[in-house]
Motif scaffolding. Sequence first.
Motif, PDB file in Angstrom:
ATOM      1  N   GLY A  99      30.392  -6.962  17.483  1.00 33.24           N
ATOM      2  CA  GLY A  99      29.903  -5.762  16.814  1.00 33.24           C
ATOM      3  C   GLY A  99      29.673  -6.005  15.332  1.00 33.24           C
ATOM      4  O   GLY A  99      28.648  -5.606  14.772  1.00 33.24           O
ATOM      5  N   ARG A 100      30.607  -6.681  14.707  1.00 29.36           N
ATOM      6  CA  ARG A 100      30.461  -7.019  13.282  1.00 29.36           C
ATOM      7  C   ARG A 100      29.232  -7.916  13.074  1.00 29.36           C
ATOM      8  O   ARG A 100      28.458  -7.718  12.143  1.00 29.36           O
ATOM      9  N   PHE A 101      29.061  -8.892  13.949  1.00 34.41           N
ATOM     10  CA  PHE A 101      27.880  -9.755  13.869  1.00 34.41           C
ATOM     11  C   PHE A 101      26.607  -8.919  13.964  1.00 34.41           C
ATOM     12  O   PHE A 101      25.655  -9.126  13.212  1.00 34.41           O
ATOM     13  N   ALA A 102      26.571  -7.976  14.899  1.00 34.60           N
ATOM     14  CA  ALA A 102      25.387  -7.140  15.100  1.00 34.60           C
ATOM     15  C   ALA A 102      25.074  -6.325  13.850  1.00 34.60           C
ATOM     16  O   ALA A 102      23.921  -6.255  13.414  1.00 34.60           O
ATOM     17  N   VAL A 103      26.094  -5.714  13.270  1.00 36.40           N
ATOM     18  CA  VAL A 103      25.890  -4.908  12.066  1.00 36.40           C
ATOM     19  C   VAL A 103      25.372  -5.785  10.933  1.00 36.40           C
ATOM     20  O   VAL A 103      24.428  -5.419  10.221  1.00 36.40           O
ATOM     21  N   GLU A 104      25.944  -6.960  10.763  1.00 32.43           N
ATOM     22  CA  GLU A 104      25.477  -7.862   9.698  1.00 32.43           C
ATOM     23  C   GLU A 104      24.053  -8.346   9.952  1.00 32.43           C
ATOM     24  O   GLU A 104      23.272  -8.522   9.023  1.00 32.43           O
ATOM     25  N   ALA A 105      23.698  -8.551  11.228  1.00 36.14           N
ATOM     26  CA  ALA A 105      22.335  -8.975  11.554  1.00 36.14           C
ATOM     27  C   ALA A 105      21.329  -7.879  11.207  1.00 36.14           C
ATOM     28  O   ALA A 105      20.259  -8.162  10.661  1.00 36.14           O
ATOM     29  N   VAL A 106      21.672  -6.635  11.495  1.00 37.00           N
ATOM     30  CA  VAL A 106      20.783  -5.519  11.134  1.00 37.00           C
ATOM     31  C   VAL A 106      20.717  -5.394   9.620  1.00 37.00           C
ATOM     32  O   VAL A 106      19.637  -5.213   9.046  1.00 37.00           O
ATOM     33  N   ARG A 107      21.853  -5.536   8.958  1.00 37.84           N
ATOM     34  CA  ARG A 107      21.869  -5.461   7.492  1.00 37.84           C
ATOM     35  C   ARG A 107      20.943  -6.521   6.884  1.00 37.84           C
ATOM     36  O   ARG A 107      20.185  -6.251   5.946  1.00 37.84           O
ATOM     37  N   GLU A 108      20.995  -7.722   7.427  1.00 39.96           N
ATOM     38  CA  GLU A 108      20.140  -8.800   6.932  1.00 39.96           C
ATOM     39  C   GLU A 108      18.667  -8.488   7.185  1.00 39.96           C
ATOM     40  O   GLU A 108      17.814  -8.753   6.335  1.00 39.96           O
ATOM     41  N   GLU A 109      18.354  -7.937   8.338  1.00 40.28           N
ATOM     42  CA  GLU A 109      16.968  -7.568   8.644  1.00 40.28           C
ATOM     43  C   GLU A 109      16.474  -6.466   7.696  1.00 40.28           C
ATOM     44  O   GLU A 109      15.353  -6.518   7.202  1.00 40.28           O
ATOM     45  N   LEU A 110      17.331  -5.493   7.419  1.00 46.68           N
ATOM     46  CA  LEU A 110      16.951  -4.434   6.482  1.00 46.68           C
ATOM     47  C   LEU A 110      16.752  -5.002   5.082  1.00 46.68           C
ATOM     48  O   LEU A 110      15.800  -4.626   4.381  1.00 46.68           O
ATOM     49  N   ARG A 111      17.622  -5.905   4.684  1.00 43.85           N
ATOM     50  CA  ARG A 111      17.480  -6.564   3.375  1.00 43.85           C
ATOM     51  C   ARG A 111      16.154  -7.324   3.305  1.00 43.85           C
ATOM     52  O   ARG A 111      15.415  -7.230   2.330  1.00 43.85           O
ATOM     53  N   ARG A 112      15.827  -8.034   4.376  1.00 45.02           N
ATOM     54  CA  ARG A 112      14.575  -8.793   4.446  1.00 45.02           C
ATOM     55  C   ARG A 112      13.361  -7.879   4.314  1.00 45.02           C
ATOM     56  O   ARG A 112      12.357  -8.249   3.726  1.00 45.02           O
ATOM     57  N   ARG A 113      13.485  -6.665   4.813  1.00 45.03           N
ATOM     58  CA  ARG A 113      12.390  -5.701   4.759  1.00 45.03           C
ATOM     59  C   ARG A 113      12.369  -4.887   3.463  1.00 45.03           C
ATOM     60  O   ARG A 113      11.550  -4.002   3.310  1.00 45.03           O
ATOM     61  N   GLY A 114      13.301  -5.185   2.553  1.00 47.31           N
ATOM     62  CA  GLY A 114      13.312  -4.507   1.264  1.00 47.31           C
ATOM     63  C   GLY A 114      14.036  -3.172   1.238  1.00 47.31           C
ATOM     64  O   GLY A 114      13.935  -2.424   0.261  1.00 47.31           O
ATOM     65  N   GLU A 115      14.792  -2.864   2.281  1.00 45.13           N
ATOM     66  CA  GLU A 115      15.555  -1.614   2.307  1.00 45.13           C
ATOM     67  C   GLU A 115      16.767  -1.718   1.380  1.00 45.13           C
ATOM     68  O   GLU A 115      17.289  -2.807   1.155  1.00 45.13           O
ATOM     69  N   ARG A 116      17.202  -0.581   0.882  1.00 43.95           N
ATOM     70  CA  ARG A 116      18.382  -0.555  -0.006  1.00 43.95           C
ATOM     71  C   ARG A 116      19.589   0.131   0.631  1.00 43.95           C
ATOM     72  O   ARG A 116      20.707  -0.066   0.189  1.00 43.95           O
ATOM     73  N   ARG A 117      19.330   0.945   1.661  1.00 47.78           N
ATOM     74  CA  ARG A 117      20.418   1.676   2.308  1.00 47.78           C
ATOM     75  C   ARG A 117      20.356   1.469   3.817  1.00 47.78           C
ATOM     76  O   ARG A 117      19.289   1.412   4.404  1.00 47.78           O
ATOM     77  N   PHE A 118      21.511   1.394   4.421  1.00 48.23           N
ATOM     78  CA  PHE A 118      21.682   1.135   5.841  1.00 48.23           C
ATOM     79  C   PHE A 118      22.398   2.353   6.417  1.00 48.23           C
ATOM     80  O   PHE A 118      23.541   2.623   6.085  1.00 48.23           O
ATOM     81  N   HIS A 119      21.726   3.096   7.283  1.00 48.36           N
ATOM     82  CA  HIS A 119      22.290   4.300   7.889  1.00 48.36           C
ATOM     83  C   HIS A 119      22.782   4.022   9.304  1.00 48.36           C
ATOM     84  O   HIS A 119      22.239   3.174  10.002  1.00 48.36           O
ATOM     85  N   VAL A 120      23.780   4.784   9.701  1.00 45.32           N
ATOM     86  CA  VAL A 120      24.288   4.734  11.061  1.00 45.32           C
ATOM     87  C   VAL A 120      24.771   6.136  11.415  1.00 45.32           C
ATOM     88  O   VAL A 120      25.158   6.903  10.529  1.00 45.32           O
ATOM     89  N   THR A 121      24.684   6.466  12.695  1.00 44.40           N
ATOM     90  CA  THR A 121      25.248   7.723  13.181  1.00 44.40           C
ATOM     91  C   THR A 121      26.155   7.411  14.364  1.00 44.40           C
ATOM     92  O   THR A 121      25.975   6.396  15.042  1.00 44.40           O
TER      93      THR A 121
END
Length: 155
Positions: A99-121
Amino acid sequence: MSTSLRLEKITPANVDAALALRVHPHQEQNVAPVVRSLAEAYAFGDHAWPRLIFDGDELVGFLMAFLDIPWNEEKDPADRRSGLWRLNISADAQGKGYGRFAVEAVREELRRRGERRFHVTWEPGEDGPGAFYDKLGFRPTGELSGGQTVAVLDV
C-alpha cells in the motif's frame, strides 16, 4: 518489502487476474471491486489512471488514480484535483508495504505531471483506511465527498 515491485497497465493478458483480486471480506464495504474501477476508468477516459501492482510475477494489488478531475464545478469551476481513487491490496498481501509503495507511485506520477497536491478519500469507520493514510502524512481537509473523508498531501 521486495525490490521487484512495479506497476503495470491493465492488458488482455492480466485483466482476468485483476478481476479476481480480493481484499479482506471486512474491507469490501470500504473499497469498490476492481471490476467497478475498470468500468469507471473506461467512463472517465484520460482522467483515470488504473494500474496493477506486482511483486515479481505475483499480482498483489490494484490502484487507480484520478487526474485533473473537476471537483465541484457548480461551486468553483477552477477546482480540479488529482489523487488516489482506489487502492485494493490482496487480502493475503496486506501488511507488507504494498500500500505504501502504491501511494508513493501515485505521488511520483502526480509529481511528474506537475501536480502540487495529492488528494485521497476514504470511508470513515473502524475498518477503514484512515489510520493508514494518516501514517503516510495525509491531512483531512474537513470536506466530505459522497460521505467520504477527504485528505490531502503535498506532492
